[in-house]
Design an enzyme around this catalytic site. Structure first.
Site, PDB file in Angstrom:
ATOM      1  N   LYS A 254       8.263  42.327 135.195  1.00 41.98           N
ATOM      2  CA  LYS A 254       9.646  42.182 135.667  1.00 41.98           C
ATOM      3  C   LYS A 254      10.628  42.786 134.665  1.00 41.98           C
ATOM      4  O   LYS A 254      11.822  42.903 134.947  1.00 41.98           O
ATOM      5  CB  LYS A 254       9.981  40.705 135.881  1.00 41.98           C
ATOM      6  CG  LYS A 254       9.163  40.039 136.993  1.00 41.98           C
ATOM      7  CD  LYS A 254       9.558  38.593 137.135  1.00 41.98           C
ATOM      8  CE  LYS A 254       8.537  37.767 137.882  1.00 41.98           C
ATOM      9  NZ  LYS A 254       8.539  37.993 139.328  1.00 41.98           N
TER      10      LYS A 254
ATOM     11  N   HIS B 256      10.089  27.811 140.057  1.00 41.21           N
ATOM     12  CA  HIS B 256       9.079  28.649 140.704  1.00 41.21           C
ATOM     13  C   HIS B 256       7.768  27.859 140.713  1.00 41.21           C
ATOM     14  O   HIS B 256       7.508  27.063 139.807  1.00 41.21           O
ATOM     15  CB  HIS B 256       8.919  29.928 139.871  1.00 41.21           C
ATOM     16  CG  HIS B 256       8.058  30.978 140.473  1.00 41.21           C
ATOM     17  ND1 HIS B 256       6.679  30.930 140.440  1.00 41.21           N
ATOM     18  CD2 HIS B 256       8.374  32.125 141.120  1.00 41.21           C
ATOM     19  CE1 HIS B 256       6.196  31.996 141.035  1.00 41.21           C
ATOM     20  NE2 HIS B 256       7.194  32.744 141.463  1.00 41.21           N
TER      21      HIS B 256
ATOM     22  N   ASP C 107      10.698  28.758 131.208  1.00 39.70           N
ATOM     23  CA  ASP C 107      10.154  29.845 132.016  1.00 39.70           C
ATOM     24  C   ASP C 107      11.184  30.973 131.982  1.00 39.70           C
ATOM     25  O   ASP C 107      12.216  30.902 132.652  1.00 39.70           O
ATOM     26  CB  ASP C 107       9.922  29.336 133.447  1.00 39.70           C
ATOM     27  CG  ASP C 107       9.516  30.439 134.398  1.00 39.70           C
ATOM     28  OD1 ASP C 107       9.475  31.614 133.989  1.00 39.70           O
ATOM     29  OD2 ASP C 107       9.253  30.123 135.577  1.00 39.70           O
TER      30      ASP C 107
ATOM     31  N   CYS D 191       8.426  31.680 146.447  1.00 35.42           N
ATOM     32  CA  CYS D 191       7.653  30.760 145.594  1.00 35.42           C
ATOM     33  C   CYS D 191       8.501  29.610 145.067  1.00 35.42           C
ATOM     34  O   CYS D 191       8.280  29.116 143.956  1.00 35.42           O
ATOM     35  CB  CYS D 191       6.980  31.490 144.428  1.00 35.42           C
ATOM     36  SG  CYS D 191       5.764  32.690 144.942  1.00 35.42           S
TER      37      CYS D 191
ATOM     38  N   GLN E 184      12.619  35.357 134.662  1.00 27.89           N
ATOM     39  CA  GLN E 184      13.782  36.050 135.230  1.00 27.89           C
ATOM     40  C   GLN E 184      14.905  36.204 134.202  1.00 27.89           C
ATOM     41  O   GLN E 184      15.996  36.659 134.561  1.00 27.89           O
ATOM     42  CB  GLN E 184      14.314  35.283 136.453  1.00 27.89           C
ATOM     43  CG  GLN E 184      13.352  35.196 137.594  1.00 27.89           C
ATOM     44  CD  GLN E 184      13.081  36.550 138.256  1.00 27.89           C
ATOM     45  OE1 GLN E 184      13.769  37.535 138.011  1.00 27.89           O
ATOM     46  NE2 GLN E 184      12.060  36.606 139.095  1.00 27.89           N
TER      47      GLN E 184
END
Ligand code: PMP
Length: 461
Positions: free
Chosen positions: A278, A175, A252, A418, A255
């Protein structure tokens, strides 16, 4: 255009509290938005606790008020949870209660509501630590989102560590939030970026990674789950290889935390960044986890109130971690809501959440392939991906597809998500993306399928 989408049971299945079955319950008209949840415990669907029946998304849906609403006169079919998830009532109420009952600044007020606000804020930190199995709540820094968490590491650890010629290894499917901060850093420091390539299916080429490690990178930073392809990366394996080569590791997790059990100690990484919005939490909430000794060594990010112990006219001393990184008045309500979201997900059991989404991905891939002729599906096989389904219809721009779907109340994302370099790598201008969360059902997928067939009919004519 004719509205040919079949009716779904979306938002009409709340009266199944305590149901342990995953079978589709009979619709209970008007039952959506039933009994409010107590505390942070899910109102329904997780009742099996240690018995651990599979997650029942139908029962859970009554915890999410927005799922009982309509879009264009149709039940809302929300398939954009990778952009932001919907919020359960307990989270909405926690934010509301903060402002109604104990709105005060934290770490300051020597009065009852000030102490209550501080306790709730620090309690939320403890919940977030428990959610990712951090060794200590002191290793959790509250930030606004994953973007801020990564920028914090780049601006503090990065600016004091990266020098001329130093290499940072990323992947081709990051991303922009885990790419652009490192671009800025290496531009400033005259360092270099290298990228682990992906296969056409969106899997990382670990053979090439092992070659890149010969460059002795200072940092390897990569996504735990790709927001575009859904790829679940082998974090522990990559981390072990990176550490053996002397690099630190930033993951990261934006998600991953909403969809998979995450145990930062088992993963072994050094930094883990994620957003609250999220994972069923409020916008404006997020966290950076980092090992304590790293946080101690890193200079502050922003400067001002809260992050100091002593201030003199020409010098200051920093507060202890994590408060050293929390300058100014934080988004207290959002942090409190994030803590409640973490407890809610802990209550559901992240292993059950992951199993539910895996099952839904299998169903979606099979059904889309079978029912939507010509559809192009991207990403790895079901076993290696989270709840993300990227696709294209031949000769139709995904924005047009999304617009048709919207007419049927079906919300998906269309664009580059993104991840422009990833789209370049796959030679794509844009993709459509359906993504799932705890409340997603097979009927959501069926509604998507029906909408896509309608889009095909419209654009064929
Ligand atoms: N990383 C990944 C993998 C993401 O999917 C996102 C959000 N789409 C981000 C980082 C950035 O999250 P936020 O916008 O909440 O900072």
């Amino acid at each position: 255009m004719t509205d040919t989408l079949p009716g779904t049971t979306v938002g009409a299945t709340a009266g199944v509290v305590g149901s342990t079955a995953t079978t589709r319950p009979a619709p209970v008209a008007g039952a959506a938005g039933a009994a409010p949840a107590a505390g942070a415990a899910p109102a329904a669907g997780a009742a099996g606790a240690a018995g651990r029946a599979p997650l029942d998304p139908y029962a859970l849906r009554s915890d999410f008020p927005i799922l009982a609403t309509q879009a264009h006169g149709r039940p809302l079919v929300y398939l954009d949870s990778a952009a932001t998830s919907q919020k359960p009532r307990v989270v909405i109420e926690a934010v509301d209660t903060f402002y109604r009952e104990y709105n005060a600044n934290v770490h300051r007020g020597i009065y009852e509501i000030g102490e209550r606000a501080t306790a709730a804020y620090e309690g939320a930190r403890a919940s977030v630590a428990r959610f990712i199995n951090a060794p200590s709540a002191r290793e959790i820094v509250f930030v606004r989102n994953a973007t801020e968490a990564i920028n914090l590491v780049a601006a503090t650890w990065g600016r004091t560590t990266i020098g001329r010629g130093d290499v940072i290894v990323l992947t081709e499917m990051e991303h922009h939030a885990n790419l652009v901060p490192w671009q800025l850093l290496v531009q400033e420091k005259d360092g270099d970026l290298e990228f682990i390539p992906i296969t056409d299916d969106g899997l990382l080429r670990l053979d090439v990674f092992e070659v890149l490690l010969r460059l002795k990178p200072k940092l390897v930073a990569f996504t735990h789950v790709s927001n575009t392809l859904g790829t679940i990366t082998p974090v522990a394996e990559i981390t072990a290889l990176a550490h053996a080569a002397g690099a630190l590791v930033l993951v990261d997790g934006a998600q991953a935390v909403p969809h998979l059990p995450v145990d930062v100690q088992a993963l072994g990484a050094d930094f883990y960044a994620f957003s609250g919005h999220k994972m069923l939490g409020p916008t404006g909430s997020g966290a950076l986890w980092a090992r304590r000794e790293l946080l101690e060594a890193m200079p502050p990010y922003m400067a001002g109130g809260e992050m100091i112990r002593e201030v003199h006219l020409r010098r200051s001393e920093w507060n202890d971690v994590p408060w050293k990184f929390e300058a100014g008045t934080p988004d207290i309500a959002a942090a409190v809501g994030l803590g409640v979201a973490a407890e809610y997900l802990i209550g559901l059991g992240m292993d059950r959440v992951a199993a539910h989404e895996r099952e839904l991905v299998v169903y979606a891939l099979e059904t889309l392939r079978r029912e939507v002729p010509g559809i192009i599906l991207y990403g790895p096989p079901a076993g290696q991906r989270g709840g993300v389904i990227p696709f294209n219809l031949p000769d139709v721009h995904p924005h047009d597809v999304a617009q048709v779907l919207d007419r049927f109340g079906v919300a998906i994302r269309a664009g580059h998500h993104c991840t422009m370099p990833l789209h370049e790598r796959l030679d794509l201008v844009a993709t459509g993306r359906a993504s799932f969360s705890v409340y997603s059902t097979r009927e959501d997928v069926d509604a998507l399928v029906a909408g896509l067939r309608e889009a095909q009919r419209i654009f064929a004519g």
